[in-house]
Design a protein around this motif. Structure first.
Motif, PDB file in Angstrom:
ATOM      1  N   ARG A  20      -4.672  -1.140  -8.023  1.00 41.02           N
ATOM      2  CA  ARG A  20      -5.898  -0.343  -7.885  1.00 41.02           C
ATOM      3  C   ARG A  20      -5.547   0.955  -7.168  1.00 41.02           C
ATOM      4  O   ARG A  20      -4.463   1.101  -6.596  1.00 41.02           O
ATOM      5  CB  ARG A  20      -6.943  -1.123  -7.106  1.00 41.02           C
ATOM      6  CG  ARG A  20      -6.648  -1.273  -5.636  1.00 41.02           C
ATOM      7  CD  ARG A  20      -7.468  -2.358  -4.980  1.00 41.02           C
ATOM      8  NE  ARG A  20      -6.758  -3.636  -5.067  1.00 41.02           N
ATOM      9  CZ  ARG A  20      -7.325  -4.802  -4.788  1.00 41.02           C
ATOM     10  NH1 ARG A  20      -8.575  -4.878  -4.452  1.00 41.02           N
ATOM     11  NH2 ARG A  20      -6.621  -5.923  -4.862  1.00 41.02           N
ATOM     12  N   ILE A  60       0.862  -1.176   0.000  1.00 39.66           N
ATOM     13  CA  ILE A  60       0.000   0.000   0.000  1.00 39.66           C
ATOM     14  C   ILE A  60       0.902   1.232   0.000  1.00 39.66           C
ATOM     15  O   ILE A  60       1.775   1.367   0.869  1.00 39.66           O
ATOM     16  CB  ILE A  60      -0.927   0.054   1.225  1.00 39.66           C
ATOM     17  CG1 ILE A  60      -1.788  -1.209   1.324  1.00 39.66           C
ATOM     18  CG2 ILE A  60      -1.822   1.291   1.153  1.00 39.66           C
ATOM     19  CD1 ILE A  60      -2.654  -1.244   2.582  1.00 39.66           C
ATOM     20  N   MET A 100     -10.284  -3.979  -0.995  1.00 38.89           N
ATOM     21  CA  MET A 100      -9.094  -4.780  -1.291  1.00 38.89           C
ATOM     22  C   MET A 100      -9.367  -6.276  -1.151  1.00 38.89           C
ATOM     23  O   MET A 100      -8.614  -7.092  -1.681  1.00 38.89           O
ATOM     24  CB  MET A 100      -7.932  -4.371  -0.401  1.00 38.89           C
ATOM     25  CG  MET A 100      -7.405  -2.973  -0.739  1.00 38.89           C
ATOM     26  SD  MET A 100      -5.830  -2.565   0.083  1.00 38.89           S
ATOM     27  CE  MET A 100      -6.355  -2.472   1.783  1.00 38.89           C
ATOM     28  N   THR A 122      -1.223  -0.916  -4.341  1.00 38.57           N
ATOM     29  CA  THR A 122      -2.482  -0.227  -4.075  1.00 38.57           C
ATOM     30  C   THR A 122      -2.136   1.199  -3.664  1.00 38.57           C
ATOM     31  O   THR A 122      -1.493   1.418  -2.640  1.00 38.57           O
ATOM     32  CB  THR A 122      -3.286  -0.908  -2.954  1.00 38.57           C
ATOM     33  OG1 THR A 122      -3.706  -2.204  -3.382  1.00 38.57           O
ATOM     34  CG2 THR A 122      -4.528  -0.093  -2.604  1.00 38.57           C
TER      35      THR A 122
END
Length: 295
Positions: free
Chosen positions: A143, A48, A293, A119
């Motif tokens: 994403r 992340i 997620m 992410t």
């Protein structure tokens, strides 16, 4: 400018003149991890990457990161000119457009050896920055999670309602030039949300005031007058749009517009007043992130 929109009296604060730096400075080659004050939490798991908003720093994610400890590798950084980044690397030329900040994102990913599966989690203007980075390197990102995004603050009737007239934003910049401390105390309560009281507004105001005013003046102009609507069709990665229900900076119509323009996006409206749910209502943001997620 109509300062009553934010319940602000511009005469409460002493004036402090801010001057722009000369644009001849060129970005020096240096260690990106030091330049952008990169910090990592955890060494394994899905990645992340957190990107802070205008006037802020990576510390604004401190209410979110504990929820992903032990399950994710979390990467945090400060844009050049923000937080504890190396101010000597700041260039008014590079950062006069959001592409310069998007390059910071890509530089950080390269410095951390990230090649895919990231992410991206961004707040406010960092949402547009992340979208630009994903257009440049789509294979890098899995994403994007966008907290309070807007592709353009300016109204462009009848097609688009960004929330501000040009005179409004020019008024903000004028206040920033004349009275940097007053500007910080003006903007912070709107970002925090009136219901959050003085504590969160004070934290944001302190963040604004602790940032170099010269770099922030450049970042402010870049942020307020950016228009990335034409870039939206080029975004190929899935996005979660986290819209604040009552946001004096980004109206609901902007979230709906983004949901229409971003292919494969998901819009979730949070019952939050303000523009920083990751600080004021972190549990809501954590829950939305985890559900998204897990798909």
């Amino acid at each position: 400018m109509d300062f009553t929109r934010f319940n602000f009296d511009p005469n409460r604060f002493l004036l402090k003149r801010v001057q722009l730096i000369q644009p001849e400075f060129h970005l020096k080659t240096m260690d990106i991890n030091k330049r952008n004050n990169v910090n990592t939490l955890g060494n394994s798991g899905p990645v992340i990457l957190f990107a802070h908003g205008f006037g802020c720093s990576q510390s604004m994610w401190s209410r979110i990161t504990p929820a992903f400890a032990g399950t994710h590798r979390q990467v945090l950084f400060d844009y050049v000119g923000s937080g504890k980044s190396q101010l000597s690397a700041f260039s008014a030329i590079r950062y006069s457009g959001l592409d310069g900040y998007a390059q910071d994102v890509l530089d950080v990913c390269d410095a951390q050896g990230l090649q895919s599966g990231v992410t991206f989690v961004g707040h406010s203007v960092s949402c547009s920055i992340g979208l630009l980075a994903s257009i440049a390197r789509p294979n890098l990102f899995d994403r994007l999670i966008l907290v309070g995004p807007t592709p353009c603050f300016l109204n462009d009737p009848p097609e688009y309602a960004g929330g501000f007239e040009r005179a409004d934003l020019e008024g903000l910049l004028s206040l920033m030039d004349q009275n940097y401390i007053g500007w910080a105390n003006y903007l912070a309560p709107s970002v925090a949300g009136a219901a959050q009281g003085e504590a969160l507004a004070g934290e944001l105001s302190d963040s604004f005031c602790s940032t170099d005013p010269v770099a922030m003046r450049v970042f402010a102009q870049t942020t307020f007058f950016a228009d990335n609507r034409a870039d939206l069709p080029q975004v190929s990665r899935p996005c979660l749009i986290l819209q604040h229900k009552e946001d004096s900076l980004v109206p609901l119509a902007v979230g709906e517009y983004l949901n229409q323009q971003l292919k494969g996006s998901t819009l979730e409206v949070m019952d939050v007043a303000g523009h920083a749910a990751h600080m004021s209502h972190p549990a809501l943001v954590i829950d939305a992130m985890q559900r998204y997620m897990a798909k």
